[in-house]
Design an enzyme around this catalytic site. Structure first.
Site, PDB file in Angstrom:
ATOM      1  N   ALA A   1       0.794  -1.242   0.000  1.00 16.59           N
ATOM      2  CA  ALA A   1       0.000   0.000   0.000  1.00 16.59           C
ATOM      3  C   ALA A   1       0.817   1.278   0.000  1.00 16.59           C
ATOM      4  CB  ALA A   1      -0.936  -0.005   1.202  1.00 16.59           C
ATOM      5  N   SER A   2       2.109   1.164   0.317  1.00 20.17           N
ATOM      6  CA  SER A   2       2.866   2.416   0.334  1.00 20.17           C
ATOM      7  C   SER A   2       3.324   2.816  -1.068  1.00 20.17           C
ATOM      8  CB  SER A   2       4.059   2.301   1.286  1.00 20.17           C
ATOM      9  OG  SER A   2       4.737   1.108   1.004  1.00 20.17           O
TER      10      SER A   2
ATOM     11  N   ASP B   1       3.093   3.543  -5.315  1.00 20.28           N
ATOM     12  CA  ASP B   1       2.511   4.566  -6.162  1.00 20.28           C
ATOM     13  C   ASP B   1       1.059   4.269  -6.597  1.00 20.28           C
ATOM     14  OD1 ASP B   1       2.994   6.840  -7.681  1.00 20.28           O
ATOM     15  OD2 ASP B   1       3.261   5.615  -9.495  1.00 20.28           O
TER      16      ASP B   1
ATOM     17  N   THR C   1      -1.385   2.775  -5.181  1.00 20.76           N
ATOM     18  CA  THR C   1      -2.427   3.046  -4.182  1.00 20.76           C
ATOM     19  C   THR C   1      -2.856   4.499  -4.269  1.00 20.76           C
ATOM     20  OG1 THR C   1      -1.207   1.516  -2.820  1.00 20.76           O
ATOM     21  CG2 THR C   1      -2.965   2.730  -1.733  1.00 20.76           C
TER      22      THR C   1
ATOM     23  N   ARG D   1       5.360  -3.131   4.221  1.00 18.47           N
ATOM     24  CA  ARG D   1       6.473  -3.326   5.163  1.00 18.47           C
ATOM     25  C   ARG D   1       6.805  -2.051   5.933  1.00 18.47           C
ATOM     26  NH1 ARG D   1      10.697  -6.604   1.647  1.00 18.47           N
ATOM     27  NH2 ARG D   1       9.831  -5.164   0.156  1.00 18.47           N
TER      28      ARG D   1
ATOM     29  N   GLU E   1       1.963   6.278 -26.937  1.00 19.11           N
ATOM     30  CA  GLU E   1       2.073   7.093 -25.722  1.00 19.11           C
ATOM     31  C   GLU E   1       3.109   8.179 -25.963  1.00 19.11           C
ATOM     32  OE1 GLU E   1       1.479   5.072 -21.724  1.00 19.11           O
ATOM     33  OE2 GLU E   1       2.490   3.549 -22.916  1.00 19.11           O
TER      34      GLU E   1
ATOM     35  N   ASP F   1       4.975  -5.410 -21.822  1.00 23.86           N
ATOM     36  CA  ASP F   1       4.269  -4.413 -21.016  1.00 23.86           C
ATOM     37  C   ASP F   1       2.877  -4.098 -21.574  1.00 23.86           C
ATOM     38  OD1 ASP F   1       4.246  -2.361 -18.935  1.00 23.86           O
ATOM     39  OD2 ASP F   1       4.332  -0.922 -20.572  1.00 23.86           O
TER      40      ASP F   1
ATOM     41  N   HIS G   1      -2.650  -6.252 -22.777  1.00 21.37           N
ATOM     42  CA  HIS G   1      -3.720  -5.322 -23.160  1.00 21.37           C
ATOM     43  C   HIS G   1      -4.157  -5.456 -24.621  1.00 21.37           C
ATOM     44  CE1 HIS G   1      -2.758  -3.608 -19.402  1.00 21.37           C
ATOM     45  NE2 HIS G   1      -1.810  -2.787 -19.780  1.00 21.37           N
TER      46      HIS G   1
ATOM     47  N   LYS H   1      -0.570  10.757 -27.764  1.00 25.77           N
ATOM     48  CA  LYS H   1      -1.139   9.678 -26.946  1.00 25.77           C
ATOM     49  C   LYS H   1      -2.443   9.273 -27.613  1.00 25.77           C
ATOM     50  CE  LYS H   1      -2.803   7.687 -22.954  1.00 25.77           C
ATOM     51  NZ  LYS H   1      -2.262   6.501 -22.330  1.00 25.77           N
TER      52      LYS H   1
END
Ligand code: BG6
Length: 441
Positions: free
Chosen positions: A13-14, A16, A18, A46, A191, A210, A215, A303
C-alpha cells in the site's frame, strides 16, 4: 447495488498505485454509494505507519479516511480484521511485484484466509510462458482459480467494452466481420511519455511484455472472437481462448528511443524495445489470410489508442472504374477521446457524379457526457461482486505468453527520436486525430 461488509486489503500500500489509482477509485465507489461505511480498507506493507499517518498520504474525503486503516505485514492480519467486524468478503489487492505473488499467497493462506478471500493480481503476470505457468501452478496450491482476479485494465475501458456491443448488438456488422470483406486490421497504442520513473521495471520488460502480450492481445480477442453463447465470463473466455490458440505471429519489428539508455534504472547497453510492431494472422475460418498489425510504443508524438478496420476495395466498376473510391474504414477510438468513425463515400452535390469521402462520427462525450467510469473503479467493483468477466484466466495468460514467446527479445533493434513515430502509422492518414478530438465536446 450496495456492497456490504467487505474488507479490502491493499498489499504493497505504500506504493505509487495506491495513491494514483486505487484510493481515488475506492473513493469514487463511496461517493456513488457502491461502497458504504460497512466496508473497510486496510493498507498493508512493510513500512510502519499508524492509521493517521497512512490516511494523511491520500487526498480523499473524510468519510473515506474514517474507514481507512493500516496494518504492517500479513502476520496477525486475520485477527486484526476480525476485531474490526465480520466481513463476508476479504479482497486482497496485490499492488506488489510479481516476484512476491506466490509467497504472499502462501502467507495469506497460512494466516487463515480461505474461501472468503479474493486475490486481485496486477500485471505483469509472469515474464514469459514458463514463469506465468510457474506462478499459476503455485497460486493454485493455495487458492482456487475462481478466487483469482488477474487485472487487465484495458478490459475495463468503456470504449473497449463497447466493441462487444458494437459487434453483437448490431445486425449490420457480423456478416462482413471476416477476411472475405476486411483487408486488414491495425491496433495502435501510442504514448507520448517515455518510461518516466519506471525504468528499472520497464527495462526488464519492454513494450511487447508491457502492453502487447496483455492489453492489446486481449483487445484483439474481443474484436475478432466468435459470438459467445452467453455474456457470462466463462463463455466469453472460451471464445477468447479460441482466438489465442490460432494466433500466428509472422513478423516483429523492435525499436528503442534515443536517450532511453540514459533513463534512470535502465542499463547503458539495454536492448529493450520501447516501440514494436507485430504482424499476425488468426488461422481460423473467419480470419484466414488477413493480416493484423499491433503496434505500441512510448515517447511518440501523441497519446492515443485506436483500432482501424480497412474493408476490401470494390470491384473496378461503376464509380470505381479506375480505383478512385477509397476503401471503407472503421476506426474505434479507445482513448483519449472515445468514439467510432465510419468512412464512407458520398456524392458531391452537383450535376455530375463526383465522389468524396465522408465521415460518420460518433463521439462518446457528445452522447454520454465526460463522466466515464474509471477502469479501476469498475474492476474493483466487479471483484467485490465476484464478476470475473473483465479479468484474465490462467489459460488465457499462458496461451498468450506461449504464442508471443518466440518474438521476445529477438531480432534487430532499431532506433528512433523521441517525439517521432518509427513506423508511419497508416491510421494517421485515415483521420486527423487532433481535429477529431477537438471536435468532440
Ligand atoms: C500499463 C503499462 O499497463 O498501461 C504502462 O504498464 C502503460 O507502461 C499503461 O503506460 C497504459 O495505460 P493507459 O490506460 O494509459 O493506456
Amino acid at each position: 447495488m450496495t456492497i456490504h461488509e467487505s474488507a479490502i486489503v491493499i498489499l504493497g500500500a505504500s506504493g505509487d498505485l495506491t495513491k494514483r489509482k486505487l484510493l481515488p477509485a475506492l473513493a469514487r465507489l463511496f461517493k456513488t454509494g457502491k461502497l458504504t461505511q460497512s466496508s473497510i480498507i486496510i493498507g498493508s506493507g512493510r513500512t510502519d505507519f499508524d492509521d493517521e499517518g497512512f490516511r494523511n498520504r491520500f487526498d480523499v474525503p473524510e468519510d473515506v479516511k474514517q474507514i481507512l486503516f493500516y496494518h504492517s505485514g500479513i502476520k496477525g492480519l486475520k485477527n486484526y480484521i476480525s476485531k474490526k467486524g465480520s466481513f463476508t468478503r476479504v479482497i486482497f489487492f496485490f499492488a506488489l511485484p510479481p516476484s512476491v505473488y506466490v509467497t504472499t499467497a502462501r502467507e495469506l493462506s497460512e494466516e487463515g484466509f480461505g474461501n472468503e478471500a479474493r486475490l486481485i493480481i496486477e500485471k505483469p503476470f509472469g515474464y514469459d510462458f514458463e514463469s506465468a505457468q510457474t506462478i499459476n501452478n503455485a497460486l493454485h496450491k493455495y487458492y482456487d482459480e475462481s478466487q483469482l482476479f488477474r487485472i487487465d485494465h484495458y478490459l475495463a475501458k468503456e470504449a473497449i467494452q463497447n466493441i462487444l456491443v458494437f459487434r453483437f448488438a448490431n445486425a449490420l456488422f457480423d456478416p462482413i466481420w471476416n477476411s472475405r470483406y476486411i483487408e486488414e486490421i491495425q491496433i495502435n497504442a501510442c504514448e507520448r511519455i517515455g518510461v518516466e520513473n519506471r525504468g528499472a521495471y520497464f527495462d526488464k520488460s519492454g513494450i511487447i511484455r508491457d502492453m502487447i502480450q496483455n492489453h492489446l492481445v486481449q483487445l484483439m480477442c474481443l474484436l475478432t472472437m466468435e459470438p459467445p453463447v452467453s455474456l457470462n465470463a466463462e463463455d466469453i473466455r472460451l471464445q477468447k481462448i479460441n482466438i489465442l490458440k490460432v494466433i500466428d505471429y509472422t513478423e516483429c519489428k523492435r525499436f528503442q528511443y534515443n536517450g532511453y539508455r540514459d533513463e534512470p534504472g535502465v542499463a547503458s547497453d539495454s536492448t529493450t524495445e520501447t516501440y514494436a510492431e507485430l504482424k499476425l494472422y488468426i488461422n481460423n475460418f473467419r480470419w484466414i489470410n488477413m493480416p493484423i498489425y499491433i503496434r505500441a510504443g512510448k515517447a511518440l508524438n501523441r497519446k492515443g489508442t485506436e483500432i482501424g478496420i480497412k474493408f476490401k476495395a470494390l470491384p473496378r466498376l461503376l464509380f470505381n472504374k479506375h480505383g478512385e473510391i477509397k476503401q471503407n474504414r472503421i476506426i474505434f477510438k479507445i482513448q483519449p477521446t472515445e468514439g467510432i468513425i465510419l468512412d464512407l463515400s458520398g456524392k458531391i452535390p452537383g450535376s455530375d457524379f463526383q465522389i468524396t469521402e465522408t465521415k460518420m462520427k460518433f463521439c462518446y462525450r457528445d452522447h454520454f457526457g465526460s463522466e466515464i467510469e474509471g477502469a479501476y473503479e469498475k474492476l474493483l467493483l466487479d471483484a467485490l461482486e465476484g464478476d470475473r468477466t473483465l479479468f484474465v484466466s490462467s489459460e488465457e495468460t499462458e496461451l498468450s505468453w506461449q504464442k508471443i514467446g518466440s518474438l521476445l527479445d529477438t531480432g534487430t533493434l532499431r532506433f528512433y527520436d523521441q517525439g517521432k513515430i518509427p513506423i508511419e502509422l497508416t491510421l494517421t492518414d485515415w483521420l486527423d486525430f487532433e481535429k477529431y478530438e477537438n471536435s468532440c465536446q
